[in-house]
Design an enzyme around this catalytic site. Sequence first.
Site, short mmCIF file in Angstrom:
data_model
loop_
_atom_site.label_atom_id
_atom_site.label_comp_id
_atom_site.label_asym_id
_atom_site.label_seq_id
_atom_site.Cartn_x
_atom_site.Cartn_y
_atom_site.Cartn_z
CG HIS A 64 -0.40 -0.10 2.32
ND1 HIS A 64 0.54 1.11 3.12
CD2 HIS A 64 -0.39 -1.08 3.49
CE1 HIS A 64 0.88 0.66 4.17
NE2 HIS A 64 0.24 -0.54 4.57
CG HIS A 124 4.18 -1.34 2.19
ND1 HIS A 124 3.02 -1.73 2.01
CD2 HIS A 124 4.54 -2.05 3.30
CE1 HIS A 124 2.65 -2.41 2.94
NE2 HIS A 124 3.48 -2.77 3.92
CB CYS A 137 1.87 -10.05 18.19
SG CYS A 137 0.79 -9.39 16.63
CB CYS A 181 4.34 -7.75 15.82
SG CYS A 181 3.22 -6.42 16.01
CB CYS A 219 -1.03 -7.23 19.12
SG CYS A 219 -0.03 -6.07 18.36
CG HIS A 252 -0.98 -6.63 13.98
ND1 HIS A 252 0.41 -6.15 14.49
CD2 HIS A 252 -0.94 -6.47 12.64
CE1 HIS A 252 1.11 -6.33 13.45
NE2 HIS A 252 0.37 -6.39 12.21
CE LYS A 304 2.50 1.10 10.46
NZ LYS A 304 2.45 -0.30 10.70
CE LYS A 330 1.13 -5.59 4.67
NZ LYS A 330 2.24 -6.26 4.03
O1 ME8 Z 1 7.94 -4.88 9.33
N1 ME8 Z 1 2.84 4.66 7.03
O2 ME8 Z 1 7.62 -5.47 7.06
P1 ME8 Z 1 6.23 -4.71 6.70
C1 ME8 Z 1 4.32 4.75 6.50
N2 ME8 Z 1 9.49 -7.25 7.28
N3 ME8 Z 1 4.86 3.45 6.39
C2 ME8 Z 1 4.51 2.60 6.32
C3 ME8 Z 1 3.10 2.56 6.75
C4 ME8 Z 1 2.19 3.54 7.15
N4 ME8 Z 1 1.20 3.57 7.51
N5 ME8 Z 1 2.82 1.12 6.86
C5 ME8 Z 1 3.94 0.38 6.67
C6 ME8 Z 1 8.23 -5.58 8.26
N6 ME8 Z 1 4.97 1.15 6.19
C7 ME8 Z 1 9.48 -6.42 8.37
C8 ME8 Z 1 10.56 -5.47 7.98
S1 ME8 Z 1 13.30 -5.15 7.81
C9 ME8 Z 1 14.61 -6.00 8.32
C10 ME8 Z 1 11.91 -6.36 8.14
C11 ME8 Z 1 6.30 0.85 5.99
O3 ME8 Z 1 5.87 -5.17 5.34
C12 ME8 Z 1 7.26 1.27 6.81
O4 ME8 Z 1 8.54 1.40 6.26
O5 ME8 Z 1 5.14 -4.97 7.93
C13 ME8 Z 1 7.34 0.15 7.99
O6 ME8 Z 1 8.31 0.22 8.70
C14 ME8 Z 1 7.35 -0.92 6.98
O7 ME8 Z 1 6.34 -0.58 5.83
C15 ME8 Z 1 6.72 -2.32 7.52
O8 ME8 Z 1 6.69 -3.13 6.63
#
Ligand code: ME8
Length: 571
Positions: free
Chosen positions: A21, A24, A130, A133, A155, A158, A305, A308
Site C-alpha cells: 500500500h 510501503h 503476535c 508483528c 496486540c 494489530h 496508521k 493492511k
Molecule cells: O515490518 N506509514 O515489514 P512490513 C508509513 N518485514 N510507512 C508504512 C506504513 C504507514 N502507514 N505502513 C507500512 C516489516 N509502512 C518487516 C521488516 S526489515 C529487516 C523487516 C512501511 O511489510 C514502513 O517502512 O510490515 C514500515 O516500517 C514498513 O512498511 C513495514 O513493512
Amino acid sequence: MSDGSSFYITTPIFYVNDVPHIGHAYTEVAADVLARWHRQAGDPTWFLTGTDEHGQKILRTATANGVTPKEWADRLVETAWQPLLATIDISNDDFIRTTDERHEVNVQLFLQRLFDAGYIYTGEYEGFYCVGCEEYKQPSDLVDGTGLYEGQQVCAIHSKPVELLQERNYFFRMSDFTQPLLDLYEANPNFVQPESVRNEIVSFVRQGLTDLSISRQTFDWGVKVPWDDTHVVYVWFDALLNYITAAGYGYDDEKFERLWPATHIVGKDIARFHAVIWPAMLMAAGLEVPTQVFGHGWLLVGGEKMSKSKLTGIAPNQITDTFGSDAFRYYFMSAINFGQDGSFSWEDLSARYQAELANGFGNLASRVIALVNRYFDGEIPNPGVSEGADERVRTVERRVVAEADEAISRLAIHEALSTIWQLVDELNGYITAQEPWALAKKPEMLDRLQTVLFTAIRGLGTLAVLLSPIIPEAATKLWTTLGGVGDITDVPLRTAYHWETDGKVWPLEPLFPRVETIDGSDGTAAAAASAAPNGPKGPKAPAGGGAKRGPESIDAATKAPAVHPVGTDAS
Ligand code: ME8
C-alpha cells in the site's frame, strides 16, 4: 566503506503476506530520492530493497490460500512487489529476497559464528506472541480487545489476540549489549534519528535488555539453525541480516568492505529492531554497526496508521494512474515532514498537484520555453548586460543548490524540496516582473529580452537537475526540451547551475497535464482551487473534491479499501 565516502541505503524488506500500500511506497520513494540525490552528486551509491518471506505470518497466509509459502512468495514478488518499483520509479541497485540462496547460506554462517563465539545458548521461553508483528509481547504491549475480541488481550498494533507460546529455543545474549548500545547512542547522537525515535530507543535500552529468543521449533518455514535442523531462525533475526547478505557478507569480501555500513530508512514501528537488536547482533559478530537508523513517521488514515490488516491500505497505482508517478513522489516528499506522521488526503494531493506542480513549476517551464520558441525560433539567446534582478536569480540558484544538498545530508527531504521551490517562486516572480512579452514589443529592448529569457532558461535547467531525483520523469522531459547535454542523471548535482545545453529548445508538452476532478471540472487553476480542501497551501473547497479516478476522500478510502487483498491476511 567505513570512511563515509560511499552511500549505502536500504528500505525495510517487506512482508509478502499481502500486496503493497502507499505506506510501503512512501518508504521506497524516500529512500529512492536520497539514493538518486547521492548518485547524481557523484557519491558511490548502492540502494537495496527487497522482501521478507519467512515466518509464521507468510506460512499461514500461504496455507490459507492452498499453496506452499515459496509459491506464495514468488507470486506476490512477481505480481505485486517488483511491479511496485516500476509504478513509483524506484532506482534500486539490488532486490534481496530472504529465500535467496546468498541470504540463507550466509544467515547460517553468521549464526554459526555467534554460536562459536559463545553468544547463543538454549533456554525455555514462555510468552505472548503476535504473529502480525512476528514478535514476543510484554504484558504492557497488550490492550483489551473490542468487538469480536471482547474479553481478550490483543496486540496494541494489530488489535488481534496474541498467542501463548511455550518453547525450547536458542537465545542470543542480547543483554550483554545494554551498555555498549547506550555508549553507541551517546557517542553518536545521529545513530538513531529523528530525535523523538532516538529518545524512545534510549529510554527503552536504559531499562536493560533481556536475551532474545532467536529460533522456533513448531514450524519449518525459515532458515534452518545450522547445528540443529529441528529449529528455524526467528524471522526478524533472519530478516535483519539481509542488509549484509545482499552486500556480500560471507561470499564477496571486497564488496562488503566497499558497501558496509548502511543508512537504514525504516518506519518508526520497526526502529527498535533496527536500532537495538540489529547493532547488538553486529557487535556480537565483530562487525561495524549501521551508519544511521532513521525511523520515519506513519501515513495516517482517520488518525490511525494505514495498514493492511486494518483494511485501510490504498494501492499506490490508484494515485499514479491518475496523477502519475512524479506527482506521487512529489506529494509525499513535500506534504509530510520526513520523520513526522502525516495524513494522506485526495484533496490535498489534488490541490498540490495543481497549485505547485501544474501551475507553479509546469506553467513556468511552458511559458519560458514558449517565449524562446516564439521570439527566437527556439535558439537560446545570448545575454546582454545583467541587472540586479538577473543577478538575484543567479544568487538564488546557487544558494538553493547548496541548501538543498545540506538538507538532504540531514535526510530532511521536505526541507530540500521547499528550498528548491524557492527557485520556482523566484523565477515565476522574475518573469512576472520583467514582462518579456512587453519587452518583445519594443525593438530597443531586444537586449533586455535576451537577458531575461537567457536567465530564466538557466534557472529552469538548474531546476531540472535539482528535481531529477524527486520527479525524474518531468525533469527528464524538461531536460530534453532545454537541449540539455547528456543524460540528466549524469549532471553533477552539487554544481547544478553549471549545466550545459546545445543551445536550442524544443516545444514542451505540459509537464503536469490537467487532471479531471470529481465534480467534472478540469484541473485548471480555478478547478484546483475548488478541489483543494484544507491542505496547508490549498484554498478551502466543497466536500468531495478530488481526482476523478480516486476515492473522493479519505473516508471513501477507508470504507472501500483500495488494496484488494490477494489472499487471506493472516496478520
Ligand atoms: O515490518 N506509514 O515489514 P512490513 C508509513 N518485514 N510507512 C508504512 C506504513 C504507514 N502507514 N505502513 C507500512 C516489516 N509502512 C518487516 C521488516 S526489515 C529487516 C523487516 C512501511 O511489510 C514502513 O517502512 O510490515 C514500515 O516500517 C514498513 O512498511 C513495514 O513493512
